[in-house]
Design an enzyme around this catalytic site. Sequence first.
Site, PDB file in Angstrom:
ATOM      1  N   ASP A  60      -2.845  -3.052   7.425  1.00 37.93           N
ATOM      2  CA  ASP A  60      -4.003  -3.736   8.002  1.00 37.93           C
ATOM      3  C   ASP A  60      -4.112  -5.191   7.562  1.00 37.93           C
ATOM      4  OD1 ASP A  60      -4.494  -1.260   9.002  1.00 37.93           O
ATOM      5  OD2 ASP A  60      -6.606  -1.218   8.482  1.00 37.93           O
ATOM      6  N   GLU A  85      -9.975  -5.097  13.164  1.00 38.53           N
ATOM      7  CA  GLU A  85     -10.848  -5.471  12.051  1.00 38.53           C
ATOM      8  C   GLU A  85     -10.998  -6.983  12.010  1.00 38.53           C
ATOM      9  OE1 GLU A  85      -9.347  -3.869   8.434  1.00 38.53           O
ATOM     10  OE2 GLU A  85      -9.724  -1.798   9.005  1.00 38.53           O
ATOM     11  N   CYS A 127       0.816  -1.225   0.000  1.00 34.75           N
ATOM     12  CA  CYS A 127       0.000   0.000   0.000  1.00 34.75           C
ATOM     13  C   CYS A 127       0.845   1.269   0.000  1.00 34.75           C
ATOM     14  CB  CYS A 127      -0.935   0.001   1.203  1.00 34.75           C
ATOM     15  SG  CYS A 127      -1.890  -1.517   1.378  1.00 34.75           S
ATOM     16  N   SER A 178     -13.032  -4.708   8.021  1.00 33.55           N
ATOM     17  CA  SER A 178     -12.356  -4.202   6.834  1.00 33.55           C
ATOM     18  C   SER A 178     -13.398  -3.639   5.875  1.00 33.55           C
ATOM     19  CB  SER A 178     -11.600  -5.347   6.155  1.00 33.55           C
ATOM     20  OG  SER A 178     -11.277  -5.014   4.834  1.00 33.55           O
ATOM     21  N   CYS A 215      -2.134   3.121   2.880  1.00 35.21           N
ATOM     22  CA  CYS A 215      -2.925   2.144   3.623  1.00 35.21           C
ATOM     23  C   CYS A 215      -3.933   2.852   4.535  1.00 35.21           C
ATOM     24  CB  CYS A 215      -2.003   1.229   4.429  1.00 35.21           C
ATOM     25  SG  CYS A 215      -2.819  -0.260   5.050  1.00 35.21           S
ATOM     26  N   ASP A 216      -4.853   2.057   5.052  1.00 33.45           N
ATOM     27  CA  ASP A 216      -6.089   2.576   5.639  1.00 33.45           C
ATOM     28  C   ASP A 216      -5.900   3.691   6.665  1.00 33.45           C
ATOM     29  OD1 ASP A 216      -6.913   0.484   4.139  1.00 33.45           O
ATOM     30  OD2 ASP A 216      -7.934  -0.601   5.736  1.00 33.45           O
ATOM     31  N   LYS A 217      -5.046   3.499   7.675  1.00 35.84           N
ATOM     32  CA  LYS A 217      -4.977   4.457   8.768  1.00 35.84           C
ATOM     33  C   LYS A 217      -4.029   5.609   8.493  1.00 35.84           C
ATOM     34  CE  LYS A 217      -7.804   1.694  10.583  1.00 35.84           C
ATOM     35  NZ  LYS A 217      -7.705   0.694   9.506  1.00 35.84           N
TER      36      LYS A 217
END
Length: 558
Positions: free
Chosen positions: A82, A446, A50, A472, A123-125
């Site tokens: 994640d 998650e 990511c 997720s 990536c997500d965070k």
Amino acid sequence: MSGRLPSKERYGGVYNAPHRAFLRSVGLTDEDLGKPLMAVAVAWSEAGPCNFHTLGLVRYVKEGVRAGGGSALAFPTIVVNDNIGMGSEGMRYSLVSRELIADTVEAQIQAHAFDGFVGIGGCDKTQPGIMMAMARLNRPSIYLYGGSAEPGFLGDRRLTIEDVYEAVGSYVAGAITEEELAEIEKRAHPTYGACAGLFTANTMATLSEALGIALPGSASPVATASRRAMYAYESGKALMRVLELGIRPRDILTYEAFINAITVLMATGGSTNAILHLLAIAHEAGVKLTLDDFDKVSRRVPYIANLKPGGEYVMADLDQVGGVPLVMRKLLDAGLLHGEVLTVTGKTLRKNLEGYIPPKAEQRVVYEPEKPLKPAGGIRILRGSLAPEGAVVKAAASEILRFEGRAKPFDGEAAAFEALKRHEIEPGDVVIIRYEGPKGGPGMPEMLKITAAIVGAGLGKDVALITDGRFSGATRGLMIGHVAPEAAVGGPIAVVEEGDKVLIDVETGRLDLMVPEEEVKRRLEEWRPPEPRYRSGLLAKYASLVSSASLGAITTPR
């Protein structure tokens, strides 16, 4: 920008000669020192695809800053991937990393007196963490997404990482062989970049455009596209324009901007994680946003984006038909967006979109609001005796909107996954996974491992799942998360017993434990909190500071 620039206070004048000496040692000249000093905050790591490539975007941003009349220096912030942490102790660090990212960006911007910055996430965070820092610092800044991966293929079947998780469930159920699972594993994520579907990473990138803090069109090109370099360069130039115009993040991140973001979230069926993140960003911006705002918007906004996991297509497909501006133009024309909000272009959202010309092509990725995929928003807020403070469900990713079944509670995700492997989860069950909330996890992990395994095992239409943890963006099926209050603080989910009847009604927004109120009260009086999982280190610190999921799981000083 009104007032004296922070860099001039830190590096100007005779008495700051030692500070300038350090910057000269890394190559800054007299000319560079005379310009505004901007930063490039990059979330970079080789531990996963990511953010593997984001460091390469830095030089283009710096070139854009120089072209706009500034000097630029880069610094890193952390990444917790994640997917690599999913279903393990590593996932407990995921949401925690959002706070660490915001804190480390704040520390470096303040400590080195940067006048503004471009923040690059993947990536997500990394994305909400950078956006939180933008709102907190309130210095001229722009968000830039690193882009998603290209989809994988197995024959004519399009793959994302979601397919690998579901294939594990299929393998557990005996539906596919280990060799077939291995083929899916090898083909699902063929390039660097974040997950290809409208999971959390692409959701937050989409919402950066909706909030007005990223350049229009910058969310959808894949990570491998040459346009990523172009958007990086243009973001650097745009940073200098917002500095000159005196536009700060809180001028953009208004209540109306957040309502726009919620509208786009609902219209696209994005990740439920976005609720936590928008609440957290709003908190940093000083904007009062609540779950009620999400609920109201979800009831009036149609679901129009045919994107995985609820639909057929991926972010690369959305990019080909016009990207996020196509979605937003349709919503604006339908009267569903606030058009007069300011954006980082220096123009209003309406002006940005009026200049947008969608490609003339037949497509099935984005529908008309008048003829949507579903008439109501992709995410719904549920409340009831099992979730007095609220819970969330991605209605767009579930064919079942009403379910009544018998509770099968587990203290933690691992126990539920083991039960699935033993074939102990059956049609009609409501799987309850508790003690996985912000405090109880800690870190609110998650649960794609268990949710995808349930779907992959062929139980997606016959089993519901409820948790005080989260999911997720790739999760699909009737999966309800963010139950608040969480079990660790004595929420009703802590005292659900095997066989209790549970009612889920997405249409009416209800989540009820069908047990007499007096009995629930008696159970809660006898309940005792479990011993904390961690007594020292980062997770223990986080558990002591974190708030309810209904408030965004933010950390607040005691």
